[in-house]
Design a protein around this motif. Structure first.
Motif, PDB file in Angstrom:
ATOM      1  N   GLY A  33       0.801  -1.231   0.000  1.00 12.52           N
ATOM      2  CA  GLY A  33       0.000   0.000   0.000  1.00 12.52           C
ATOM      3  C   GLY A  33       0.826   1.269   0.000  1.00 12.52           C
ATOM      4  O   GLY A  33       0.285   2.370  -0.108  1.00 12.52           O
ATOM      5  N   ASP A  36       4.540   6.724  -3.583  1.00 21.09           N
ATOM      6  CA  ASP A  36       4.956   8.133  -3.618  1.00 21.09           C
ATOM      7  C   ASP A  36       5.897   8.515  -2.480  1.00 21.09           C
ATOM      8  O   ASP A  36       5.703   9.539  -1.831  1.00 21.09           O
TER       9      ASP A  36
ATOM     10  N   MET B   1      -6.821   6.858   1.398  1.00 17.21           N
ATOM     11  CA  MET B   1      -5.383   7.141   1.290  1.00 17.21           C
ATOM     12  C   MET B   1      -4.934   8.023   2.466  1.00 17.21           C
ATOM     13  O   MET B   1      -5.649   8.932   2.870  1.00 17.21           O
ATOM     14  N   LYS B   5       3.910  11.740   7.061  1.00 18.51           N
ATOM     15  CA  LYS B   5       5.203  12.436   7.167  1.00 18.51           C
ATOM     16  C   LYS B   5       5.984  11.803   8.295  1.00 18.51           C
ATOM     17  O   LYS B   5       5.475  11.696   9.410  1.00 18.51           O
ATOM     18  N   GLU B  44       8.159  11.713   3.118  1.00 21.53           N
ATOM     19  CA  GLU B  44       6.731  11.808   2.837  1.00 21.53           C
ATOM     20  C   GLU B  44       6.335  10.586   2.033  1.00 21.53           C
ATOM     21  O   GLU B  44       7.061  10.200   1.113  1.00 21.53           O
ATOM     22  N   LEU B  45       5.217   9.986   2.368  1.00 23.19           N
ATOM     23  CA  LEU B  45       4.746   8.862   1.564  1.00 23.19           C
ATOM     24  C   LEU B  45       3.230   8.744   1.666  1.00 23.19           C
ATOM     25  O   LEU B  45       2.604   9.377   2.522  1.00 23.19           O
ATOM     26  N   GLN B  46       2.684   7.952   0.789  1.00 25.85           N
ATOM     27  CA  GLN B  46       1.259   7.703   0.819  1.00 25.85           C
ATOM     28  C   GLN B  46       1.003   6.244   1.145  1.00 25.85           C
ATOM     29  O   GLN B  46       1.768   5.373   0.728  1.00 25.85           O
ATOM     30  N   VAL B  47      -0.033   5.997   1.914  1.00 29.17           N
ATOM     31  CA  VAL B  47      -0.394   4.630   2.289  1.00 29.17           C
ATOM     32  C   VAL B  47      -1.872   4.427   1.989  1.00 29.17           C
ATOM     33  O   VAL B  47      -2.712   5.253   2.351  1.00 29.17           O
ATOM     34  N   GLU B  48      -2.155   3.326   1.310  1.00 29.67           N
ATOM     35  CA  GLU B  48      -3.550   2.983   1.026  1.00 29.67           C
ATOM     36  C   GLU B  48      -4.269   2.546   2.288  1.00 29.67           C
ATOM     37  O   GLU B  48      -3.682   1.906   3.157  1.00 29.67           O
TER      38      GLU B  48
END
Lengths: 81, 81
Positions: A33, A36, B1, B5, B44-48
């Motif tokens: 998951g 980015d 989503m 940070k 920084e990242l994105q997690v589902e």
């Protein structure tokens, strides 16, 4: 005395191979998951109080020493101690 | 989503030669009020979103991949997007 926290990030338009590597590592470890990933720097420092503006001084320090203004953005937080 | 940070810092007891180098550079450039520079990482990242706890997942990811728990501390902020 001021406690200063500085966050340095790559500009959106700049590729981040280090972030991509971490992203792929996370995915291959099973954290699918995650996406980015962007990697930046975080700095903490102390600044003595003077008559001059601490904001001007920090802007100058960031532009000249701490960041590459062509590729990186920065922001900072100032806390009086 | 989730937008996440992550701030990674060296533990207080760990020497920071990179921070010392930046400190000396700043001082020798005339910014003599600067002291106690410590350099860390910022990600920084994105997690589902899933059914599992995003906190548990991030703790695991930080411990296993993103930080060295012997030398570094971390904290993170999660923002729903």
């Amino acid at each position: 005395m001021y406690n200063v926290k500085i966050y340095v990030t790559l500009k959106k338009s700049v590729l981040d191979p280090q972030g991509d590597a971490v992203n792929e590592a996370a995915n291959s470890m099973g954290y699918t998951g995650v996406s980015d990933v962007r990697i930046g720097k975080y700095m903490e420092l102390q600044v003595e109080k003077t008559d001059a503006s601490v904001h001007d001084m920090l802007d100058e320090l960031c532009d000249k020493l701490l960041t590459n203004p062509v590729m990186e953005d920065y922001r900072y937080e100032i806390e009086e101690a």
